[in-house]
Each structure stands twice: as structure tokens, then as C-alpha cells.
Motif scaffolding. Structure first.
Motif, PDB file in Angstrom:
ATOM      1  N   LEU A 108     -53.749  18.268  34.299  1.00 54.26           N
ATOM      2  CA  LEU A 108     -53.091  19.570  34.473  1.00 54.26           C
ATOM      3  C   LEU A 108     -53.893  20.673  33.786  1.00 54.26           C
ATOM      4  O   LEU A 108     -54.018  21.780  34.310  1.00 54.26           O
TER       5      LEU A 108
ATOM      6  N   HIS B 233     -45.346  26.601  35.530  1.00 54.57           N
ATOM      7  CA  HIS B 233     -46.572  27.264  35.059  1.00 54.57           C
ATOM      8  C   HIS B 233     -46.178  28.553  34.347  1.00 54.57           C
ATOM      9  O   HIS B 233     -45.417  29.359  34.869  1.00 54.57           O
TER      10      HIS B 233
ATOM     11  N   ARG C 153     -43.513  23.982  40.497  1.00 56.40           N
ATOM     12  CA  ARG C 153     -44.694  23.867  39.629  1.00 56.40           C
ATOM     13  C   ARG C 153     -45.349  25.220  39.373  1.00 56.40           C
ATOM     14  O   ARG C 153     -45.633  25.579  38.240  1.00 56.40           O
ATOM     15  N   GLU C 154     -45.580  25.965  40.473  1.00 55.21           N
ATOM     16  CA  GLU C 154     -46.375  27.193  40.350  1.00 55.21           C
ATOM     17  C   GLU C 154     -45.553  28.399  39.906  1.00 55.21           C
ATOM     18  O   GLU C 154     -46.030  29.234  39.142  1.00 55.21           O
TER      19      GLU C 154
ATOM     20  N   HIS D 169     -53.236  24.516  34.714  1.00 52.26           N
ATOM     21  CA  HIS D 169     -51.766  24.595  34.707  1.00 52.26           C
ATOM     22  C   HIS D 169     -51.319  24.472  33.250  1.00 52.26           C
ATOM     23  O   HIS D 169     -51.421  23.403  32.643  1.00 52.26           O
TER      24      HIS D 169
END
Length: 594
Positions: free
Chosen positions: A423, A505, A500-501, A428
Motif C-alpha cells: 500500500l 486514503h 479505498r480511494e 496509499h
């Protein structure tokens, strides 16, 4: 120094370990002064009249036949106003004072007071003459910084009636009260207390955790929360962001006092901490973060034995502020370096090695440190509560968490934030791996989260199942490609990517994104998952998958984390309204063509 009693003679020198003979009058963990240089050391083993001493300074140039002087005291810290904003080494020597006296290098055998004896503090009494007090009761206050009120407590094990109490300016060694005990003896109480670092400070009782320590880091607060008074570990390979995560926690965590222990870290990394912390602003008060921080700097090029002491020094200072009723967060960076110091000293003592050369007592020493954290009812008749939340970074070689320090730590802590090199390389951050990490406090904190947002627990549960499903689907995609998946599974992958994004994050260097309140976390997650659940329903109603993944609202959801806290409630309502409208229009159009 002249009053020290000469008791022993050096028989052997092995790096930081010195063996001295004629030491039958010393006790375990007594502090001694070694050679005419008066190096500070601590007795760690006794055999007959021989004592093994770990020396906290460089032993080059010392040989057999030189004297050992006895202090008659265990290794202790000084607890009084002046700790906050302090920068100390592993045995609480003030580095700024030493720098002013002797320059960049710490001279051998230097003896400076741990806390300033000359500075006068304005003492405001909170008790009066003839008041009965017990150990732990607060008898007065001092404004240590603009943020921290330092509460002056009756030392543990002292009980009686106040016969005199002072108001005004005093140094930490001058008496500010006299207490008459039951046997008629009068005890003078100064602001200064001393406490042996290897003995935990007493409290009335330990309490079960009931509220989260909100950190403002979405992946932590949502998926793997830590309780106030909890213990957590951050294992991760080099470059995966352990130190940045700890800096974020120090800056944003829901704690009154921060104790940061740089234990065996690289010198340049510790220099960054020492340079950054005085410039960081405390987001809650706007004051410099140092106004509620104690720094203990013990770099990897400092003598290895002092590394072992630094952890105990830090946790004892944390206990002192806990006893005042504060919530303290202690960051230990890193316990792996501390364990390496244990291993080196154990090898020099010629003890039987355990796994990978670490001593057999590695687990119990780690437990001793972590178990001193917790939510407690402090000593005293007021029944006040204080807490220490301990967060230890672990640096396993090559990121392999099957090594002994990581495994011993995992058996003790209840939160595991496993950092992933993969990651981190994908940029990330925080690089906390949601498939490997866990928190055992979730059940304890469920009622707290659901009280504020009634469907919080179900949203978190759905988030975890989506991320887990994504990992399974990615295996299929790698083998046969994404076109082989059903549209519902492809929607799951799109939702996971959004989680996730757009959610997990987080940019530590963005003024808005660096911290997210629980209400904002709930709002962003609710928006993403509402789109997903409505999308699945729409697929069943024959709405086109391509229209769902190209909805206008998705761009607005992706920008929600950059909306400032004050405007977020309005933004959240508008997003839900606009989303519902867009879904209705999609269904109408597709119904028409159907």
C-alpha cells in the motif's frame, strides 16, 4: 557527588555491561556511579558479592580496578511542574540544558538536575488548613503551560490533616504544605515527587474501556478503533509510514497529554520530530503542540542500555499525569529497538537465549510495559478517572510479523494496525492493511458509536464485507478478467474502490483531510454505501450498470472528504437528496425503455 559511598571495584568491562566485586551491600536495580568519570549505571544482576551493572553512558576508556560508587536509590524520575515541553534522554536528563552547558555531545558523567530547581511556579491551593487528605488528593494547582493545569497531589502512602498550606510562588523543592499524620509526625510536601521507573504508580481500581480514543484517521476510527485507555501496536516494514501515523495520532488523538518516546530510532528521524513538534499547532487550542507534550529522545547511536530505560521513564511520566485525571497517549517508537537492547544486554550477561537470540523474558517485559496502560480510578478521595493509551510501533526485519517481538506484542495488545509495504509503494496512506488489521475493542465500543449514529455498526460491517469480497473477486479477475463477473460483483468492486480511494486514503498534509470527525466519517461512508445499496436495487430493476457507474453524484461523493467540518452537514444532506433524485430519473428512463 562527594558524599557517595565507594563500595565496589570493577572486575570486568563488556561494552555497556560492567561486573564489579565487593558489592554485597547493593540491591537489584540500585543506581550506581561507575569509575572516576561517575558514569550512571543500574544493577541488573547479583551473584554473591559481584554485581552486573548496565551503564547508560559510553564505557570506552574504563578498565578493571576502578571504583564503583553507590547512591542507594533505584532509577527514578522526577515528577513536578516543568515536565511538559521538556526534551529528555532515556534516563530523564534534560537535553536542552545539557546542550546549553556542553554543546551537541553529552559529556560522560555529566550530572544535571532532571527538572529546573530555580524556576518559581505560582502555586494556587485547592485545600485549606485542617482539611483531611489521603494519598493522591489534589492540594493545589500550577499553570504549567497555557493548556495544562498541573495538579499537585499528596504523595501515595501519605495521609493526615493539613496543618499549613502555602499560596504564591515557589520552586519545586520548597515545601508548599505540611501534613500531620495519625502518629503525630508532620510531613513537608514539596511540588516535586520522585518515583522508581520500574514500579507502576498505584491507583484505586482499573476500569473497563467504554469510549473510543477518536483519532480523526478514518481507517482507524471506522474499521479498527482504539478505546481510551487501550493498547495498540503498529507493525510495519521500513518506509511504510509508522512514524507519520504516530505523528498524526500525537497531533489529533483525543488525549490531553502526549508522551512521545523515540526509542532507538535513527538520529535524523528523531531530529525531524524535535524540529517538527515545536512548530506543530494543537488543533484543539491553536497553541503549539509542545504545550501538552513530553519528548523522550533516545536515538540508535546513544548507549544501548539507556534505550531499555527510556520506555519505563516514559510510562512513569504518563502515569503521573494519568493520576491527575488526564487522558494521556504514549507513543513508543519503536519497541523493536527496545527489544534489541534487551537482547544485547542479555547476551552480555550470558543468559540462555530464547527465540532468535531474544531473552526468554521478552514477552513478560513487553507485558509489563503495555499493562501499565489503561483506564483507572486514580488514588485519592475524589474518585477522578485518568487513562493511558499506549501505542507501540514495531519494526520487524523485512516486515515479517512472525518474528518474536511482533508475536509477543500481538499476544498482549488488543488493536493491530498492520502496515503494508504494498500500500505504501502504491502511495496509499495511511498504509494500514484492512485485511490483516483488527481491533478487539469493537464490541466494547459498539454502543458508543450506535448511540451517536444508529446504523454505524451495520455500515462498518458492510464496509468490511465489501473489502473482503473485493479481495476474493480480484483473484477471479486476475484469472479470467473483469468481463466474466456479474454486474452486481462489478458494482461491488467499484464500491470497494470508492471506499479505498475516497474514504480510507487520507492526506496527512492536507489542511482539511488530515482530520475527520466521527460525524463526517459517518456521512462520507453513508453516502458511498447508500449509492452501493441503491445501485444493487437498480440492477435488479434492469437499470444499466454503465449508467450507475457514471452517475454525476459519484464525483461529488469523491470530494466530500475535502469539505470543511462546518459545512459538512449541509453537504451530506444535499448529496443524499441529489443521489435519490438521480436514481429516480435513471429508473424512470429504464422503465420507459423496458
Amino acid at each position: 557527588m562527594n558524599e557517595l559511598q565507594k563500595v565496589g571495584i570493577i572486575a570486568k568491562v563488556s561494552g555497556p555491561l560492567i561486573v564489579a566485586k565487593n558489592m554485597k551491600d547493593v540491591q537489584m536495580f540500585d543506581v550506581v556511579r561507575v569509575s572516576e568519570k561517575r558514569l550512571i549505571g543500574e544493577v541488573i544482576e547479583l551473584r554473591g558479592d559481584r554485581a552486573s551493572i548496565q551503564v547508560y553512558e559510553e564505557t570506552a576508556g574504563i578498565g578493571p580496578g576502578e571504583p564503583v560508587y553507590l547512591t542507594g536509590e533505584p532509577l527514578s524520575v522526577e515528577l513536578a511542574p516543568g515536565l511538559i515541553q521538556g526534551i529528555f534522554d532515556g534516563i530523564q536528563r534534560p537535553l536542552d540544558v545539557i546542550n546549553d552547558m556542553a554543546g551537541d555531545r553529552i559529556p560522560l558523567g555529566i550530572d544535571v538536575p532532571k527538572l529546573n530547581r530555580d524556576k518559581k511556579w505560582k502555586f494556587v491551593p485547592t485545600k485549606k488548613v485542617n482539611d483531611k487528605v489521603v494519598g493522591g488528593d489534589i492540594i493545589g494547582e500550577v499553570d504549567e503551560t497555557v493548556i495544562v493545569k498541573h495538579k499537585i497531589m499528596v504523595p501515595p502512602h501519605v495521609e493526615g490533616t493539613i496543618t499549613w498550606i502555602y499560596e504564591g510562588e515557589a520552586t519545586i523543592t520548597e515545601p508548599i504544605a505540611r501534613i500531620k499524620k495519625a502518629d503525630g509526625e508532620e510531613v513537608e510536601i514539596p511540588m516535586l515527587q520522585k518515583w522508581p521507573v520500574r514500579i507502576g504508580r498505584p491507583y484505586n481500581k482499573k476500569l473497563a474501556p467504554k469510549a473510543p480514543m477518536v483519532t480523526g484517521q478514518r481507517v482507524i476510527d471506522t474499521l479498527f478503533p482504539i478505546a481510551i485507555g487501550g493498547i495498540a501496536a503498529i507493525p510495519g516494514p521500513f518506509g511504510s509510514g509508522k512514524t507519520v501515523v504516530q505523528h498524526q495520532l500525537a497531533k489529533w488523538a483525543d488525549a490531553d497529554i502526549i508522551v512521545y518516546v523515540g526509542c532507538g530510532e535513527r538520529g535524523n528521524e528523531m531530529t525531524d520530530v524535535l524540529n517538527e513538534f515545536p512548530n506543530l499547532k494543537d488543533p484543539k487550542t491553536g497553541e503549539p503542540l509542545m504545550n501538552r507534550t513530553v519528548l523522550i529522545a533516545n536515538t540508535s547511536n546513544m548507549p544501548v542500555a539507556a534505550r531499555e530505560a527510556s520506555i519505563y521513564t516514559g510510562i512513569t511520566i504518563a502515569e503521573y499525569y494519568r493520576d491527575m485525571g488526564y487522558r494521556v497517549a504514549i507513543m513508543a517508537d519503536s519497541t523493536s529497538r527496545w527489544a534489541e537492547a534487551l537482547r544485547e544486554m542479555s547476551g552480555r550477561l550470558e543468559e540462555m537465549p530464547g527465540e532468535e537470540g531474544y531473552p526468554a523474558y521478552l514477552s513478560s517485559r513487553l507485558a509489563e510495559f503495555y499493562e501499565r496502560a489503561g483506564l483507572v480510578e486514580a488514588l485519592g478521595s475524589e474518585g477522578r478517572q485518568g487513562a493511558i493509551s499506549a501505542i507501540g510501533a514495531v519494526s520487524p526485519p523485512g516486515g515479517d510479523t512472525s518474528e518474536p517481538v511482533s508475536q509477543a506484542t500481538l499476544r498482549i495488545v488488543k488493536v493491530f494496525w498492520g502496515l503494508s509495504a504494498q500500500l505504501a509503494y502504491a502511495r496509499h496512506f495511511p498504509a494500514i492493511d484492512w485485511l490483516r488489521s483488527y481491533s478487539l475493542y469493537e464490541e466494547d465500543l459498539k454502543s458508543f458509536f450506535d448511540e451517536n449514529n444508529k446504523d454505524w455498526t451495520s455500515l462498518v460491517s458492510l464496509t468490511k464485507s465489501i473489502l473482503q469480497k473485493e479481495a476474493e473477486l480480484n483473484e477471479i479477475v486476475r484469472l479470467v478478467g473483469v468481463d466474466s463477473l456479474e454486474f452486481s460483483d462489478r458494482l461491488t468492486l467499484d464500491c470497494a474502490r470508492s471506499i479505498r480511494e475516497d474514504y480510507l486514503h487520507q492526506n496527512a498534509f492536507d489542511d482539511v483531510d488530515t482530520y475527520t470527525s466521527l460525524n463526517k466519517q459517518y456521512g462520507i461512508l453513508k453516502s458511498i454505501l447508500t449509492w452501493y445499496q441503491e445501485g444493487l436495487k437498480s440492477l435488479e430493476e434492469n437499470v444499466s450498470y454503465h449508467k450507475l457507474v457514471n452517475m454525476n453524484i459519484l464525483e461529488r461523493i469523491g470530494r466530500m472528504k475535502y469539505v470543511v467540518e462546518d459545512e459538512f452537514s449541509k453537504e451530506f444532506e444535499e448529496v443524499l437528496t441529489e443521489m435519490n433524485k438521480e436514481f429516480e430519473e435513471l429508473r424512470k428512463v429504464d422503465d420507459f425503455y423496458a
